[in-house]
Design an enzyme around this catalytic site. Structure first.
Site, mmCIF file in Angstrom:
data_model
loop_
_atom_site.group_PDB
_atom_site.id
_atom_site.type_symbol
_atom_site.label_atom_id
_atom_site.label_comp_id
_atom_site.label_asym_id
_atom_site.label_seq_id
_atom_site.Cartn_x
_atom_site.Cartn_y
_atom_site.Cartn_z
ATOM 1 N N LYS A 161 -85.108 12.661 -27.934
ATOM 2 C CA LYS A 161 -85.769 11.417 -27.539
ATOM 3 C C LYS A 161 -87.113 11.363 -27.001
ATOM 4 C CE LYS A 161 -84.638 9.533 -30.154
ATOM 5 N NZ LYS A 161 -83.623 9.726 -31.473
ATOM 6 N N LYS A 180 -90.852 8.437 -40.695
ATOM 7 C CA LYS A 180 -89.345 7.907 -40.435
ATOM 8 C C LYS A 180 -88.384 8.522 -41.644
ATOM 9 C CE LYS A 180 -86.272 4.965 -39.187
ATOM 10 N NZ LYS A 180 -85.698 5.652 -37.737
ATOM 11 N N GLU A 186 -89.876 13.616 -28.601
ATOM 12 C CA GLU A 186 -90.586 12.729 -29.752
ATOM 13 C C GLU A 186 -91.264 11.688 -29.514
ATOM 14 O OE1 GLU A 186 -88.276 11.339 -32.934
ATOM 15 O OE2 GLU A 186 -86.521 11.045 -31.558
ATOM 16 N N CYS A 206 -80.089 -9.171 -43.361
ATOM 17 C CA CYS A 206 -81.302 -9.511 -44.526
ATOM 18 C C CYS A 206 -82.170 -10.525 -43.826
ATOM 19 C CB CYS A 206 -80.416 -10.057 -45.557
ATOM 20 S SG CYS A 206 -79.167 -9.099 -46.173
ATOM 21 N N ASN A 252 -76.956 -13.532 -45.136
ATOM 22 C CA ASN A 252 -77.137 -12.532 -44.332
ATOM 23 C C ASN A 252 -75.672 -12.044 -43.557
ATOM 24 O OD1 ASN A 252 -78.009 -10.744 -42.244
ATOM 25 N ND2 ASN A 252 -78.755 -12.093 -40.940
ATOM 26 N N GLY A 253 -75.483 -10.917 -43.842
ATOM 27 C CA GLY A 253 -74.124 -10.380 -43.204
ATOM 28 C C GLY A 253 -73.207 -9.967 -44.094
ATOM 29 N N TRP A 303 -81.233 -6.492 -47.258
ATOM 30 C CA TRP A 303 -80.762 -5.070 -46.827
ATOM 31 C C TRP A 303 -79.388 -5.019 -47.381
ATOM 32 C CZ3 TRP A 303 -81.951 -0.906 -44.870
ATOM 33 C CH2 TRP A 303 -81.143 0.118 -43.931
ATOM 34 N N ARG A 329 -86.531 -6.720 -41.883
ATOM 35 C CA ARG A 329 -84.874 -6.825 -41.878
ATOM 36 C C ARG A 329 -84.277 -6.363 -43.043
ATOM 37 N NH1 ARG A 329 -83.312 -10.473 -38.186
ATOM 38 N NH2 ARG A 329 -81.282 -11.108 -39.347
ATOM 39 N N GLU A 341 -79.370 15.089 -27.746
ATOM 40 C CA GLU A 341 -80.194 13.828 -28.440
ATOM 41 C C GLU A 341 -81.068 13.341 -27.334
ATOM 42 O OE1 GLU A 341 -81.046 12.455 -30.907
ATOM 43 O OE2 GLU A 341 -81.252 10.279 -30.553
ATOM 44 N N HIS A 374 -76.546 32.120 -17.861
ATOM 45 C CA HIS A 374 -76.870 33.344 -18.879
ATOM 46 C C HIS A 374 -78.430 33.242 -19.241
ATOM 47 C CE1 HIS A 374 -72.586 33.999 -19.260
ATOM 48 N NE2 HIS A 374 -72.498 32.517 -19.517
HETATM 49 C C1 F6R Z 1 -85.523 11.454 -34.379
HETATM 50 C C2 F6R Z 1 -85.033 11.043 -36.029
HETATM 51 C C3 F6R Z 1 -85.171 12.150 -36.855
HETATM 52 C C4 F6R Z 1 -84.126 11.835 -37.983
HETATM 53 C C5 F6R Z 1 -84.183 13.074 -38.988
HETATM 54 C C6 F6R Z 1 -82.989 12.693 -40.108
HETATM 55 O O1 F6R Z 1 -85.386 10.074 -33.713
HETATM 56 O O2 F6R Z 1 -84.975 9.917 -36.183
HETATM 57 O O3 F6R Z 1 -84.723 13.408 -36.163
HETATM 58 O O4 F6R Z 1 -82.785 11.932 -37.345
HETATM 59 O O5 F6R Z 1 -85.460 13.205 -39.502
HETATM 60 O O6 F6R Z 1 -83.300 11.388 -40.839
HETATM 61 P P1 F6R Z 1 -82.250 11.028 -41.482
HETATM 62 O O7 F6R Z 1 -80.946 10.564 -40.660
HETATM 63 O O8 F6R Z 1 -82.872 9.777 -42.165
HETATM 64 O O9 F6R Z 1 -81.746 12.022 -42.659
#
Ligand code: F6R
Length: 617
Positions: A492, A612, A495, A2, A101-102, A75, A27, A488, A511
């Protein structure tokens, strides 16, 4: 996580607080609130659920006055993100106000010790307001009261406290959560992050654990919990405002990568409940459980549904659940789940995994499961998110807000959470003894330090990223727990750097995919200690023989084999459990993707075409 801001000794205190909160909204933005003191009781408190804008709108109808006050942006960790649970929290007479916060781990125990007190929220914080009020009522000064209460608290916290009887004073305390204080031109400031203070003073002090500071317009006094004078960590800030919000990191992604030791510690914190039953042994518990816990003992199948990065943590989750709970697990892309006919019944547990808890595809899969009467457990980061609210049970990762589009700390905290969920289901099905759970959990406590150690590879990964920033194609390979991490790592890289990258099970290469390898291809091989290590060494030799450059991610002590065959080797500490090793392996790959994107000049925190939170199907 927070944001806290406090100011004492300025006529425009409210303005200063609101501007500070704006800078701390990263935050958390589940709710916001302010308190101002002008020499009378009750204290003036205004708070609202939702973003800071809601609070600002509410303040238009209020006339708060006073030169001393505190603000908070939340948060949520305990209690849904509502007006009622917004900070500041106070005693019933509104003489004491507290923001926090915590996580206060022993809040329920402390609350049980106040049987006559009236509580008006579901938070862990409110108990602190009641305890401080009682101490002051008993004759303690505000700083003494705060010291006495802090001595009784367990967990992580930064606290900021005000009392109506001492309107010019703010008392702050902290343990394992940041709190910065400063004083300039007869004004005292405090904040979770210098970003909220930087326009007022650049000479600040970071409070150390178990220190308490008393701020007044006259100055600031720092003591330990016994009241003895002590020294905080003084420093001068020379960052600009933009950098300060990111705490000196160039990008939110890098900041969030470096937050992982704390985030993982928070995920693992407080998972064992008090001793129960005739044997008096502590049991693992979930954050929220709206069904009878016994139902988990009767499940005979698990589906895990998720998207993107959350899908890859789920693949490790499958291994953990099958290992400890001995029940078959299928991992499914959430967007596909309801378009086939998954066999679901009340004995099938569906675990829906999502950082945001708002992803439409994952929500739709969870709804489909509930329609078929299958219990749904949410593994989410955002407290009170739709997925959390609409599930039968919830496990929160407590990773704090993730701002960068590329998920990092949300991923590794999901991995840590799955270790606990595997053990929890093993406990429910009577397959793991509590002594074993206690032993594994205590070994997992080493993870935050090991992650810190891995983060020291930052310069190494930056150098490797420079070296490989322009390769035409990067292939990630792994086996067992290494495979989801390979996937993953590839996600990363593509993207944020837009570089072509794919991941394959190392054993599948022969294969088909090995045909892609040519001179100049880069293969990143996940080869940590474990039962597939020797096989990985053979797979590395196969790709190298066909012209690939090999960057191996391996384990200390096993370098011999890898060094002989890889062009570059990054060594990691040995995890306390093979199923925990992906947490360590994910980090160099996050750093690698980050530095490749930096080298290529891409927009790290907001990569093209992505959002996001994906709330469309
Ligand atoms: C990649 C990334 C996305 C999310 C995906 C699911 O870095 O952030 O692949 O993982 O859109 O999002 P959540 O976890 O919020 O359902």
């Amino acid at each position: 996580m927070c944001g806290i801001v406090g100011v004492t000794g300025r006529e425009d205190a409210l303005d200063v607080i609101l501007r500070g909160l704006r800078r701390l909204e990263y935050r958390g933005y589940d709710s916001a609130g302010v308190v101002l003191a002008d020499g009378g009781a009750p204290l003036q408190i205004v708070k609202r659920g939702g973003k800071l804008a809601n609070l600002e709108a509410a303040l238009e109808d209020e006339s708060l006055v006073g030169a001393t006050g505190i603000g908070h942006t939340r948060w949520a960790t305990h209690g849904a993100p509502t007006d009622r649970n917004a900070h500041p929290h106070s005693d019933p007479d509104q003489r004491v106000a507290v923001v926090h916060n915590g996580i206060i781990e022993n809040w329920e125990e402390l609350k049980a010790g106040l049987p006559d007190a009236e509580f008006s929220s579901e938070t862990d914080t409110e108990v602190v307001a009641h305890l401080v009020a009682a101490e002051v009522e008993g004759g303690a000064t505000l700083p003494d009261a705060v010291r006495a209460v802090v001595r009784r608290l367990q967990g992580a916290f930064a606290l900021c406290v005000q009392h109506a009887d001492t309107p010019g004073m703010i008392v702050v305390a902290k343990r394992e959560a940041p709190l910065i204080i400063g004083h300039a031109d007869g004004v005292g400031y405090c904040a979770s992050d210098v970003a909220a203070m930087i326009t007022h003073t650049r000479d600040v002090s970071a409070l150390l654990d178990d220190q308490v500071a008393e701020l007044t317009p006259e100055g600031m006094v720092v003591t330990d919990l016994d009241g003895a004078p002590t020294q905080a960590h003084d420093y001068h800030v020379d960052w600009d405002l933009d950098a300060a919000e990111k705490q000196g990191y160039e990008h939110f992604m890098l900041k969030e990568i470096h937050e992982q030791p704390q985030a993982i510690a928070d995920t693992l914190r407080d998972r064992l409940g008090p001793a129960e039953g005739p044997s008096g042994t502590p049991r693992l518990h979930l954050d929220e459980c709206r069904i009878e816990e016994g139902e988990f003992g009767r499940i005979d199948k698990v589906f895990i549904v998720a998207c993107g990065t959350s899908l890859y943590s789920s693949m490790v989750g499958k291994l953990a659940i099958e290992h400890w709970a001995g029940v078959p697990v299928e991992v499914e892309v959430a967007s596909e789940f309801r378009y086939r006919d998954p066999i679901l019944d009340p004995h099938t547990l569906v675990i829906a995994v999502s950082q945001s808890g708002e992803t439409s595809d994952t929500m739709a899969a969870a709804t489909h499961a509930r329609d078929q009467r299958a219990p749904v457990m949410a593994l989410v980061n955002v407290v009170g998110s739709t997925l959390a609210r609409e599930s039968d049970a919830v496990f929160y990762t407590h990773a704090g807000p993730e701002v960068a589009v590329a998920s990092t700390k949300a991923f590794t905290t999901q991995l840590a959470a799955f270790l606990v969920i595997g053990l929890y289901l093993g406990q429910a099905r009577g397959r793991v003894f509590s002594s074993e759970i206690g032993d594994i959990l205590s070994r997992l406590q080493r993870l935050p330090d090991q992650v810190r150690q891995v983060l020291e590879l930052d310069d190494t990964m930056a150098r490797l990223a420079q070296q490989y920033a322009d390769v035409p194609y990067t292939m990630f390979i792994g086996r067992h727990v290494g495979l989801p991490i390979a996937m993953e790592g590839a996600l990363k890289l593509k993207e944020i750097s837009y570089q072509h990258a794919e991941a394959f099970p190392a054993g599948e290469m022969k294969h088909g995919p090995i045909a892609l390898i040519e001179d100049g291809s880069l293969v990143v091989a996940l080869a940590q200690a474990g039962h597939t290590f020797a096989k990985m060494v053979s797979n590395i030799q196969e790709v190298r023989a066909r012209g690939a450059s090999v960057l191996a991610i391996g384990t200390d002590g096993l370098e011999g084999d890898l060094k002989a065959h890889a062009h570059d080797l990054v060594t990691l500490p040995e995890a306390s459990h093979e199923l925990a090793s992906p947490i360590l392996a994910a980090i160099p790959l996050q750093l690698f993707a980050y530095h490749v994107a930096v080298a290529r000049g891409e927009d790290i925190d907001q990569p093209r075409n992505l959002a996001k939170t994906v709330t469309v199907e």
